[in-house]
Write a protein that holds these residues in place. Structure first.
Motif, PDB file in Angstrom:
ATOM      1  N   UNK A  41       0.742  -1.276  -0.035  1.00 54.56           N
ATOM      2  CA  UNK A  41       0.033   0.065   0.026  1.00 54.56           C
ATOM      3  C   UNK A  41       1.025   1.380   0.112  1.00 54.56           C
ATOM      4  N   UNK A  42       0.478   2.220  -0.942  1.00 54.61           N
ATOM      5  CA  UNK A  42       1.391   3.383  -1.031  1.00 54.61           C
ATOM      6  C   UNK A  42       0.166   4.466  -0.750  1.00 54.61           C
ATOM      7  N   UNK A  43       0.748   5.734  -0.065  1.00 60.13           N
ATOM      8  CA  UNK A  43      -0.167   6.538   0.563  1.00 60.13           C
ATOM      9  C   UNK A  43       0.703   8.168   0.379  1.00 60.13           C
ATOM     10  N   UNK A  44       0.042   8.841  -0.184  1.00 57.00           N
ATOM     11  CA  UNK A  44       0.810  10.286  -0.256  1.00 57.00           C
ATOM     12  C   UNK A  44      -0.243  11.408   0.521  1.00 57.00           C
ATOM     13  N   UNK A  45       0.404  11.952   1.367  1.00 59.82           N
ATOM     14  CA  UNK A  45      -0.252  12.949   2.139  1.00 59.82           C
ATOM     15  C   UNK A  45       0.285  14.382   2.176  1.00 59.82           C
ATOM     16  N   UNK A  46      -0.438  15.230   2.365  1.00 55.57           N
ATOM     17  CA  UNK A  46       0.101  16.727   2.504  1.00 55.57           C
ATOM     18  C   UNK A  46       1.010  16.731   3.562  1.00 55.57           C
ATOM     19  N   UNK A  47       1.974  17.676   3.605  1.00 54.60           N
ATOM     20  CA  UNK A  47       2.884  17.894   4.946  1.00 54.60           C
ATOM     21  C   UNK A  47       2.405  18.844   5.539  1.00 54.60           C
ATOM     22  N   UNK A  48       1.163  18.914   5.645  1.00 56.70           N
ATOM     23  CA  UNK A  48       0.433  20.079   6.816  1.00 56.70           C
ATOM     24  C   UNK A  48      -0.170  19.526   7.931  1.00 56.70           C
ATOM     25  N   UNK A  49       0.451  19.893   9.104  1.00 58.86           N
ATOM     26  CA  UNK A  49       0.028  19.296  10.440  1.00 58.86           C
ATOM     27  C   UNK A  49      -1.488  19.883  10.689  1.00 58.86           C
ATOM     28  N   UNK A  50      -2.298  19.450  11.498  1.00 58.65           N
ATOM     29  CA  UNK A  50      -1.872  18.103  12.450  1.00 58.65           C
ATOM     30  C   UNK A  50      -2.454  17.115  11.671  1.00 58.65           C
ATOM     31  N   UNK A  55      -3.622  12.589   0.108  1.00 56.84           N
ATOM     32  CA  UNK A  55      -4.197  12.940  -1.465  1.00 56.84           C
ATOM     33  C   UNK A  55      -4.352  11.674  -2.435  1.00 56.84           C
ATOM     34  N   UNK A  56      -3.646  10.516  -2.104  1.00 50.72           N
ATOM     35  CA  UNK A  56      -3.576   9.784  -3.009  1.00 50.72           C
ATOM     36  C   UNK A  56      -3.127   8.535  -2.177  1.00 50.72           C
ATOM     37  N   UNK A  57      -4.133   7.463  -2.723  1.00 51.10           N
ATOM     38  CA  UNK A  57      -3.695   5.911  -2.417  1.00 51.10           C
ATOM     39  C   UNK A  57      -3.553   5.180  -3.458  1.00 51.10           C
ATOM     40  N   UNK A  58      -2.834   3.970  -3.754  1.00 44.08           N
ATOM     41  CA  UNK A  58      -2.826   3.165  -4.765  1.00 44.08           C
ATOM     42  C   UNK A  58      -3.551   1.951  -4.609  1.00 44.08           C
ATOM     43  N   UNK A 125       9.808  11.990   3.473  1.00 39.98           N
ATOM     44  CA  UNK A 125       9.527  13.465   3.218  1.00 39.98           C
ATOM     45  C   UNK A 125       9.530  13.628   1.713  1.00 39.98           C
ATOM     46  N   UNK A 126       8.691  14.400   0.896  1.00 41.19           N
ATOM     47  CA  UNK A 126       8.710  14.701  -0.518  1.00 41.19           C
ATOM     48  C   UNK A 126       9.156  16.372  -0.729  1.00 41.19           C
ATOM     49  N   UNK A 127      10.324  16.487  -0.974  1.00 43.62           N
ATOM     50  CA  UNK A 127      10.754  18.119  -1.154  1.00 43.62           C
ATOM     51  C   UNK A 127      10.651  18.383  -2.419  1.00 43.62           C
ATOM     52  N   UNK A 128      10.104  19.729  -2.682  1.00 45.77           N
ATOM     53  CA  UNK A 128      10.033  20.458  -4.043  1.00 45.77           C
ATOM     54  C   UNK A 128      11.310  20.743  -4.331  1.00 45.77           C
ATOM     55  N   UNK A 129      11.254  21.629  -5.359  1.00 44.72           N
ATOM     56  CA  UNK A 129      12.635  22.224  -5.954  1.00 44.72           C
ATOM     57  C   UNK A 129      13.081  23.224  -5.095  1.00 44.72           C
ATOM     58  N   UNK A 130      12.490  23.784  -4.281  1.00 45.91           N
ATOM     59  CA  UNK A 130      12.865  24.898  -3.198  1.00 45.91           C
ATOM     60  C   UNK A 130      13.539  24.216  -1.907  1.00 45.91           C
ATOM     61  N   UNK A 133       9.447  20.887   2.401  1.00 46.97           N
ATOM     62  CA  UNK A 133       8.770  19.573   2.337  1.00 46.97           C
ATOM     63  C   UNK A 133       7.256  19.851   2.156  1.00 46.97           C
ATOM     64  N   UNK A 134       6.811  19.173   1.103  1.00 47.93           N
ATOM     65  CA  UNK A 134       5.190  19.570   0.615  1.00 47.93           C
ATOM     66  C   UNK A 134       4.464  18.130   0.998  1.00 47.93           C
ATOM     67  N   UNK A 135       5.028  17.227   0.755  1.00 47.26           N
ATOM     68  CA  UNK A 135       4.224  16.055   0.998  1.00 47.26           C
ATOM     69  C   UNK A 135       4.966  14.890   1.722  1.00 47.26           C
ATOM     70  N   UNK A 136       4.458  13.923   2.250  1.00 42.54           N
ATOM     71  CA  UNK A 136       5.013  12.712   2.765  1.00 42.54           C
ATOM     72  C   UNK A 136       4.463  11.492   2.086  1.00 42.54           C
ATOM     73  N   UNK A 137       5.368  10.506   1.656  1.00 40.26           N
ATOM     74  CA  UNK A 137       5.007   9.437   0.871  1.00 40.26           C
ATOM     75  C   UNK A 137       5.115   8.087   1.872  1.00 40.26           C
TER      76      UNK A 137
END
Length: 587
Positions: A41-50, A55-58, A125-130, A133-137
């Motif tokens: 199982x793969x899950x992608x979430x926003x990196x916004x607490x709490x 945002x996605x599940x496979x 953590x998933x990091x953007x070009x800057x 951290x914008x998301x977690x996988x």
């Protein structure tokens, strides 16, 4: 970021920016298809607490959890733990999210239908070009099967395979914990050893498969009769141990032990038979009987041994006196193992007199132990220990050979012929080659078979009648005489008695002592009449008075022995009795 599937795929693309993988010339559609094809199982979430919104599940997530993607996108992952939020692994994941780093933990999760599954969760953590951290996988590895196997192996390591009860290792752990609690609280706790009585007879009668069936029934009964806070464990093959806390005004009430004994003694139906088992219980207590696990277990075991020695089907508490007796028993056992090689055993002989002629026609050989420091030790003090340790077999063989040699020597000296009677123990009787061994001794010594009588107790023969009949027939085929000792104290039935290939019934001394009372007279006379009707000889043992002798003579008892005529005496003293008037003792 929206919760649409396209947005999720976009997030995957952005997540690869700045990574080594992103530098490879692999189309992003391949990355997307790899995630969707993953068995985990793969899950992608926003990196916004709490809440770290999903945002996605496979598809593997949908298959494993039973939730469709549309049911979980926009929610926090917390719902997967249900009400089971008190897990150490959750704290580790929360810390990793807060510190925006990778982390992993094993969690208990629950499917849509409420069933439990274990997963090893990895987050990164998933990091953007800057670099932000914008998301977690997250990837979930379903380890339910591994956890099930781990649980089964743990259970096997701490439980008895046959009964399912805690084993010795788990009992010791719980006993350590109970002692610590009792020490802290100033309370008491108890260890009860429950030893099944004569369980070997069950195995001999029904085989080990039948014995296992009985053990499982007893285990269930013991578990049912104690309190939920108590522990019933299997200690040895036919022994159980029970850990109990205070039950009765700061102590252990005897009612609890009586409940255990009653539960064990309820008849068990097996192969069309109703079988009744009994048990002997030994009890030790903390802190009175010792401060540690080993001491408590040892002293409960000792107390159970004394319960057996005191007649079985009873319970005994450990006391200082019990401990002293146990140490004395260990000394006797150690000395007994050396007694044969040191030639410390001797035989004494008690005459058997024919009431018709008044002559000595037989003699019973009785073993004594000439202990180097304690002097002459009677059989009551060591035969029971010899039986339990198995030493009775070599001792019994020595008695048989020595008695036959002595009888042959008397014959060679020209003394009147007598038949020598030798007692067989239970362990000797179950030896597969008993008849062959007896025959070999007679042949080696040159003693005629008719000059040997083998005595067996009534209860010994009745344990397994069919097998007993076979053994007795093999012995009779040699030409020796067979006597049933202590008759009337066991549980013979006339139907079986008629089938036994025996020659002599011996009236137990307890019935001879009662001669003069109505009951005693009736029993002795009945046994004599029964034996004669079955064409058997009768020997009354324990004759100590002229009144007993007269009564037995009037009722046509064939032979007598007892202190009235002679105590058991060494071989030279018995030879003198044979020399006096040709062995005539009764005028």
């Amino acid at each position: 970021m929206s919760a649409s599937s396209g947005d999720a795929h976009g997030s995957v693309q952005s997540s690869q920016t700045g990574t080594e993988l992103g530098k490879l010339s692999i189309p992003m559609s391949v990355h997307r298809y790899a995630i969707e094809a993953s068995a985990n199982a793969m899950i992608i979430t926003r990196a916004e607490p709490p809440h770290f919104i999903i945002e996605y599940v496979n598809p593997a997530f949908e298959r494993i959890t039973g939730y469709r993607a549309a049911e979980v996108i926009g929610r926090s992952c917390n719902f997967l733990q249900g009400d089971d939020g008190d897990q150490a692994g959750i704290d580790e994941i929360r810390l990793a999210l807060r510190e925006q780093r990778a982390g992993n933990a094993v969690l208990r999760n629950y499917r849509k239908d409420g069933t439990l599954f274990w997963n090893h969760l990895f987050i990164a953590p998933v990091r953007g070009s800057d670099g932000a951290v914008s998301h977690f996988v997250a990837s979930q590895y379903d380890i339910s099967q591994a956890k099930q196997l781990e649980s089964e192996l743990l259970h096997l390591a701490h439980h008895d395979e046959l009964t399912g009860l805690p084993n010795r290792a788990l009992l010791r752990d719980r006993l350590l914990h109970a002692i610590a609690c009792a020490r802290r609280d100033g309370s008491r706790m108890w260890v009860a050893f429950v030893s099944l009585d004569r369980f070997k007879v069950i195995n001999d009668s029904f085989g080990h498969g039948g014995g296992d069936s009985f053990l499982k029934v007893i285990a269930e009964r013991l578990h049912a009769v104690v309190r939920g806070a108590d522990t019933v464990a299997r200690w040895r093959s036919d022994e159980f141990a029970i850990l109990m806390s205070d039950q009765h005004e700061g102590g252990l009430g005897t009612a609890a032990l009586e409940r255990i004994m009653t539960a064990v003694s309820v008849p068990i139906s097996y192969e069309g038979q109703e079988v009744v088992l009994t048990c002997s219980i030994g009890v030790s207590g903390y802190p009175d009987d010792g401060p540690g696990v080993d001491t408590l277990l040892e002293r409960a075991d000792i107390a159970a041994f004394h319960a057996k020695n005191d007649g079985r089907n009873c319970f005994r508490f450990h006391t200082a006196d019990v401990n002293q007796k146990a140490r004395a028993r260990l000394r006797i056992e150690a000395d007994l193992r050396l007694a044969l090689e040191r030639d410390e055993f001797v035989l004494h002989y008690q005459p058997q007199i024919d009431l018709g002629s008044g002559r000595i026609t037989g003699v019973e050989a009785l073993v004594r132990w000439q202990h180097p420091s304690r002097g002459l030790v009677g059989p009551v003090e060591f035969i029971g220990i010899a039986e339990e340790t198995g030493l009775i077999v070599p001792i019994g063989n020595w008695v048989l050979r020595t008695a036959c040699l002595q009888n042959r020597q008397w014959q060679q000296e020209g003394l009147p012929h007598v038949r020598v009677a030798v007692n067989l123990s239970a362990r000797q009787f179950v030896c597969a080659n008993l008849a062959e061994s007896v025959g070999a001794i007679l042949s080696e010594i040159g003693l005629a078979p008719q000059d040997l009588e083998l005595e067996l107790t009534e209860s010994l023969v009745m344990r397994d009648v069919e097998r007993g009949i076979g053994v007795l027939r093999a012995l009779k085929h040699l030409g020796v005489s067979i006597a049933v000792d202590d008759f009337g104290t066991g549980y013979s039935s006339l139907a079986y008695l008629k089938r036994l290939p025996i020659d002599v019934l011996k009236i137990d001394r307890s019935f001879v002592m009662d001669i003069g009372s109505d009951d005693g007279d009736a029993i002795a006379a009945s046994i004599i009449g029964l034996a004669h009707n079955l064409k058997l000889k009768v020997v009354a043992e324990g004759v100590e008075s002229v009144e007993q002798l007269d009564y037995l003579r009037v009722h046509r008892c064939d032979q007598v022995q007892g202190y009235y005529f002679s105590r058991p005496v060494p071989a030279p003293a018995f030879a003198e009795l044979l020399c006096v008037d040709g062995g005539h003792i009764i005028p």
